[in-house]
Design an enzyme around this catalytic site. Sequence first.
Site, mmCIF file in Angstrom:
data_model
loop_
_atom_site.group_PDB
_atom_site.id
_atom_site.type_symbol
_atom_site.label_atom_id
_atom_site.label_comp_id
_atom_site.label_asym_id
_atom_site.label_seq_id
_atom_site.Cartn_x
_atom_site.Cartn_y
_atom_site.Cartn_z
ATOM 1 N N SER A 7 -13.177 8.350 -3.325
ATOM 2 C CA SER A 7 -12.387 7.372 -3.109
ATOM 3 C C SER A 7 -12.072 7.370 -1.489
ATOM 4 O O SER A 7 -11.302 8.240 -1.124
ATOM 5 C CB SER A 7 -11.135 6.867 -3.680
ATOM 6 N N HIS A 32 -16.601 5.180 -3.048
ATOM 7 C CA HIS A 32 -15.464 4.040 -3.774
ATOM 8 C C HIS A 32 -14.607 3.505 -2.712
ATOM 9 O O HIS A 32 -13.986 4.317 -2.059
ATOM 10 C CB HIS A 32 -14.843 4.848 -4.703
ATOM 11 N N ASP A 34 -11.458 1.029 -1.727
ATOM 12 C CA ASP A 34 -10.115 0.336 -2.412
ATOM 13 C C ASP A 34 -9.814 -0.711 -1.568
ATOM 14 O O ASP A 34 -9.119 -0.562 -0.576
ATOM 15 C CB ASP A 34 -9.284 1.408 -2.915
ATOM 16 N N MET A 36 -7.167 -3.494 -0.896
ATOM 17 C CA MET A 36 -5.815 -4.142 -1.322
ATOM 18 C C MET A 36 -5.283 -5.259 -0.482
ATOM 19 O O MET A 36 -5.420 -4.951 0.566
ATOM 20 C CB MET A 36 -4.909 -2.984 -1.426
ATOM 21 N N HIS A 65 -13.930 -1.656 -4.998
ATOM 22 C CA HIS A 65 -12.978 -1.825 -6.138
ATOM 23 C C HIS A 65 -12.078 -3.086 -5.722
ATOM 24 O O HIS A 65 -11.268 -2.780 -4.677
ATOM 25 C CB HIS A 65 -12.298 -0.603 -6.335
ATOM 26 N N MET A 67 -8.939 -4.976 -5.489
ATOM 27 C CA MET A 67 -7.282 -5.221 -5.775
ATOM 28 C C MET A 67 -6.738 -6.154 -5.215
ATOM 29 O O MET A 67 -5.915 -6.047 -4.324
ATOM 30 C CB MET A 67 -6.667 -3.866 -5.760
ATOM 31 N N MET A 136 -8.284 1.817 -15.045
ATOM 32 C CA MET A 136 -7.225 2.613 -14.181
ATOM 33 C C MET A 136 -6.457 3.456 -14.948
ATOM 34 O O MET A 136 -5.856 3.120 -16.045
ATOM 35 C CB MET A 136 -6.257 1.357 -13.652
ATOM 36 N N GLY A 141 -2.901 0.550 -6.314
ATOM 37 C CA GLY A 141 -2.047 0.536 -5.277
ATOM 38 C C GLY A 141 -2.063 1.628 -4.235
ATOM 39 O O GLY A 141 -1.773 1.496 -3.052
ATOM 40 N N PHE A 142 -1.841 2.571 -5.061
ATOM 41 C CA PHE A 142 -1.659 3.991 -4.001
ATOM 42 C C PHE A 142 -2.545 5.264 -4.850
ATOM 43 O O PHE A 142 -2.781 5.381 -5.642
ATOM 44 C CB PHE A 142 -0.324 4.592 -4.256
ATOM 45 N N GLY A 143 -3.009 6.069 -3.806
ATOM 46 C CA GLY A 143 -3.670 7.317 -4.083
ATOM 47 C C GLY A 143 -2.447 8.317 -4.326
ATOM 48 O O GLY A 143 -1.391 8.164 -4.154
ATOM 49 N N GLY A 144 -2.955 9.346 -5.102
ATOM 50 C CA GLY A 144 -2.128 10.589 -5.126
ATOM 51 C C GLY A 144 -1.071 10.732 -6.326
ATOM 52 O O GLY A 144 -0.143 11.337 -6.230
ATOM 53 N N ASP A 174 -10.500 5.866 -12.706
ATOM 54 C CA ASP A 174 -9.880 5.768 -11.411
ATOM 55 C C ASP A 174 -8.268 6.334 -11.528
ATOM 56 O O ASP A 174 -7.389 5.591 -11.735
ATOM 57 C CB ASP A 174 -9.931 4.520 -10.650
ATOM 58 N N GLY A 175 -8.077 7.082 -10.581
ATOM 59 C CA GLY A 175 -6.430 7.662 -10.387
ATOM 60 C C GLY A 175 -6.097 8.976 -11.019
ATOM 61 O O GLY A 175 -6.216 9.435 -12.004
ATOM 62 N N GLY A 176 -5.805 10.029 -10.183
ATOM 63 C CA GLY A 176 -5.324 11.042 -10.553
ATOM 64 C C GLY A 176 -6.070 12.009 -11.122
ATOM 65 O O GLY A 176 -5.767 13.182 -11.675
ATOM 66 N N GLY A 196 -9.808 10.625 -5.110
ATOM 67 C CA GLY A 196 -9.401 10.171 -3.578
ATOM 68 C C GLY A 196 -8.727 11.560 -3.062
ATOM 69 O O GLY A 196 -9.603 12.335 -2.346
#
Length: 215
Positions: A7, A32, A34, A36, A65, A67, A136, A141-144, A174-176, A196
């Site tokens: 990402s 990827h 993102d 938003m 993606h 959002m 998800m 909304g946010f990475g990390g 997607d995420g973490g 990401g």
Amino acid sequence: MKLVAPSILAADFNNLGDQIEMLNKSEADFVHCDVMDGVFVPNISFGIPVIHAVNRVSQKPLDVHLMIVNPERYIAEFHKAGASVITVHYEACTHLHRTVQQIRNLGIKASVCLNPHTPVALLEDIISELDMVLLMSVNPGFGGQQFIENTYRKAETLKEMILRRNSKALIEVDGGVNFEVGKKLYEAGVDILVAGSFVFGANDPIETIASLKRL
Ligand code: DX5
Ligand code: ZN
């Protein structure tokens, strides 16, 4: 399948061209992207002109993606900008079936994303029309952010539905994502890992992408 979609939300935007060149040299399967809008999610990232610029450099297909609210309004524009896969959120589409057809009629892949609280069962009557489902594993909304453990169970339930309904949909999460999470996700039937901060924050992103594919 064991595919990886880095990402670019976590990329260095001052050197975005170089970061895409790095992905070209890597074993990444997708880029990827993102998008938003500050309405569907509490953050604003980038939009159509940036995707267009990324597409001019990228040798990898763009996995976009969205959002955003009312994504049906912009699908033709994202297609023109170079998207190979367009993901819309279940929670953002009143007429999801129509929106999925709109994407497929452009000759690109259609994907639906579920937020962490949205049950997989809601896809029962659309799964046979989908090329991909994005789960998800953080609130968008946010990475990390920290991976939500319930995602393993959701991936297993989704895999079972895909097989039962004879769908060709791939499962993306997607995420973490990191090595530990990624290994368990592949075991749960996931096909594509989005990563990401784990990729772009690594000392050696190319090696990290290669290792994610070999978990
Ligand atoms: C979150 C985005 C993700 C994000 C993942 O809303 O959809 O794609 O970039 O970032 P990491 O891998 O850092 O959790
Ligand atoms: Zn994403």
